[in-house]
Scaffold this active site. Structure first.
Site, short mmCIF file in Angstrom:
data_model
loop_
_atom_site.label_atom_id
_atom_site.label_comp_id
_atom_site.label_asym_id
_atom_site.label_seq_id
_atom_site.Cartn_x
_atom_site.Cartn_y
_atom_site.Cartn_z
N SER A 254 -6.81 0.76 0.47
CA SER A 254 -5.65 1.37 1.03
C SER A 254 -5.80 1.49 2.66
O SER A 254 -4.77 1.12 3.32
CB SER A 254 -5.24 2.61 0.30
OG SER A 254 -4.27 3.53 1.16
N ASP B 139 0.87 -1.13 0.06
CA ASP B 139 -0.07 -0.18 0.08
C ASP B 139 0.83 1.17 0.01
O ASP B 139 0.59 2.47 -0.89
CB ASP B 139 -0.77 -0.02 1.17
CG ASP B 139 -1.50 1.35 1.35
OD1 ASP B 139 -2.45 1.64 0.34
OD2 ASP B 139 -1.40 2.16 2.18
N ARG C 41 -0.05 6.63 -6.83
CA ARG C 41 -1.47 7.26 -6.98
C ARG C 41 -1.39 8.50 -6.86
O ARG C 41 -1.98 9.47 -7.70
CB ARG C 41 -2.41 6.56 -6.00
CG ARG C 41 -2.85 5.02 -6.36
CD ARG C 41 -3.73 4.61 -5.31
NE ARG C 41 -4.59 5.41 -4.71
CZ ARG C 41 -5.05 5.27 -3.60
NH1 ARG C 41 -4.50 4.78 -2.58
NH2 ARG C 41 -6.17 6.16 -3.39
#
Length: 430
Positions: A189, A167, A174
């Site tokens: 996440s 993550d 991201r």
């Protein structure tokens, strides 16, 4: 050299074309990215495909489970008491974790609150607490357990690097590829870290409105339902509250000033909205821990929550009675006319506090603990011309112009009080 069982391009195409990625292929994609076989460019392409095409509930469950499997899993089974955590999707003036964790601990429930730092306009719980002299965020697992097992009960600290490393890597990607807002990726996440943490129960504070991550209530509701489903599917008792973040929460936006406001709440006072949301979340957490009738208001009013707070701060080497940092420079904005505060949009106030030094543009930037904004009136309050509306605080007066620029058009004094609904709009369960 071992042969990989799948090809990243095939996984990307499957999602790009609106298909469901098979479980084994999706698990492989996460693992291969974590160990560096799948490139950033390939994972960015996959994240964009998810952003555009979405994911089914079972796909999100597999993605979350794969991210959990990338690191360690904690367990609090040996504590001998229920554990319940809370996660907020973040907002402006959201300091609720500070009074909430010690309040819930009053009732013999362990609160493992693994928190983060702020980035952009949303503040970080650890940044706020680090304005307390001596307080430290980094604890070993052994220190965490000892603090929860003993009389303190609550711990607010940084998450270890061993929880869901996939993550951490994907989140950073991201952030720079325009895929932060994808609900499946947000949900996995948040929940991968919370499930890996090992708590028995979890309450989610999912915010909507101007200062929230999800400005639209329908998208906030979708995110809440997705996360509740993920928790439930993983055996964690999970509920969510949808809460209003159109207006800053409380009167303090920053770090040290938000600690001051939290202490006021723990002393039985504080702003009505901060107290209301603290009580609502405490009741929700204690209900999941098997104490639906706990009198949380009494614990705030009779000093027990304050005692719990001081014990928690001292356990992490902080001095709860030490003076907090105060700003050298202030700038007061006053009401231009008699009337009622008719507008105060949360997001511009968050951006202004960030520009004053209360937040960071990059993860490695320091924060200025004394920087921020103190509101003196909220929407619906009647004011007279020349009355202070809010005060900007900074270490350097050169920061004021850009902060004031961010606030242009974000507040107003008019003739009509705005309509305000309750802070908590909905409760979402499995």
């Amino acid at each position: 050299m071992s042969v990989e069982p799948f090809d990243a391009v095939d996984v990307i195409r499957a999602k790009r074309d609106g298909g469901v990625v098979p479980e084994k292929a999706l698990r492989w994609m996460v693992d291969a990215y974590t160990r560096g076989y799948v490139s950033d460019a390939q994972m960015a392409s996959f994240a964009m495909a998810v952003f555009q095409r979405g994911m089914e509930r079972d796909e999100i469950r597999v993605l979350t489970d794969a991210m959990i499997a990338s690191g360690e899993r904690m367990s609090f089974a040996t504590l001998g008491k229920k554990t319940v955590d809370k996660h907020s999707t973040g907002g402006v003036g959201d300091k609720i974790t500070l009074p909430l964790a010690p309040l819930v601990a009053v009732f013999g429930v362990a609160v493992p609150q693994l928190s983060g730092r702020g980035l952009g306009h949303t503040g970080g719980t650890l940044d706020k607490l680090e304005s307390i002299p001596g307080w430290r965020a980094a604890l070993s697992n052994e220190e965490m357990f000892a603090q929860m097992q003993g009389d303190v009960g609550a711990v607010i600290c940084a998450a270890g690097s061993g929880l869901a490393p996939a993550d951490k890597k994907l989140y950073a990607l991201r952030d720079v590829t325009g895929t932060v807002e994808a609900i499946p990726l947000i949900a996995s996440s948040i929940m991968s870290k919370k499930i890996a943490e090992g708590t028995d129960a979890l309450v989610l504070d999912v915010k909507f409105g101007s200062g929230a991550f999800m400005q639209d209530i329908d998208r906030a509701r979708e995110l809440a339902r997705t996360m509740v489903a993920l928790g439930t599917d993983s055996g964690v008792a999970t509920t969510a509250l949808l809460t209003d973040m159109n207006v800053p929460l409380g009167f303090a936006i920053g770090n040290a000033n938000e600690v001051r406001e939290s202490v006021d709440v723990l002393a039985g006072g504080g702003p009505a909205d901060v107290r209301e949301l603290t009580i609502a979340l405490a009741r929700e957490m204690l209900s999941l821990a098997g104490q639906p009738d706990a009198d949380v208001e009494a614990a705030l009013d009779d000093g027990r929550a304050m005692d719990s707070w001081k014990a928690m701060i001292r356990a992490q080497d902080g001095d709860p009675d030490a003076p907090l940092p105060t700003a050298r420079e202030t700038h007061v904005v006053t009401a231009p006319a008699d009337g009622v505060v008719s507008q105060m949009d949360a997001l511009p106030f968050g951006i202004a506090a960030w520009r004053l030094g209360a937040g960071r543009a990059r993860a490695e930037d320091p924060v200025v603990f004394e920087a921020g904004i103190d509101l003196h009136a909220k929407p619906g309050d009647r004011v007279v011309a020349g009355q202070p509306l809010f005060t900007l605080s900074a270490a350097d007066e050169a920061r004021f112009p850009r902060a004031l620029e961010a606030l242009e058009g974000s507040w107003a004094v008019g003739d009509v009080a705005p309509e305000r609904g309750p802070i908590v709009r909905e409760r979402i369960t499995a």
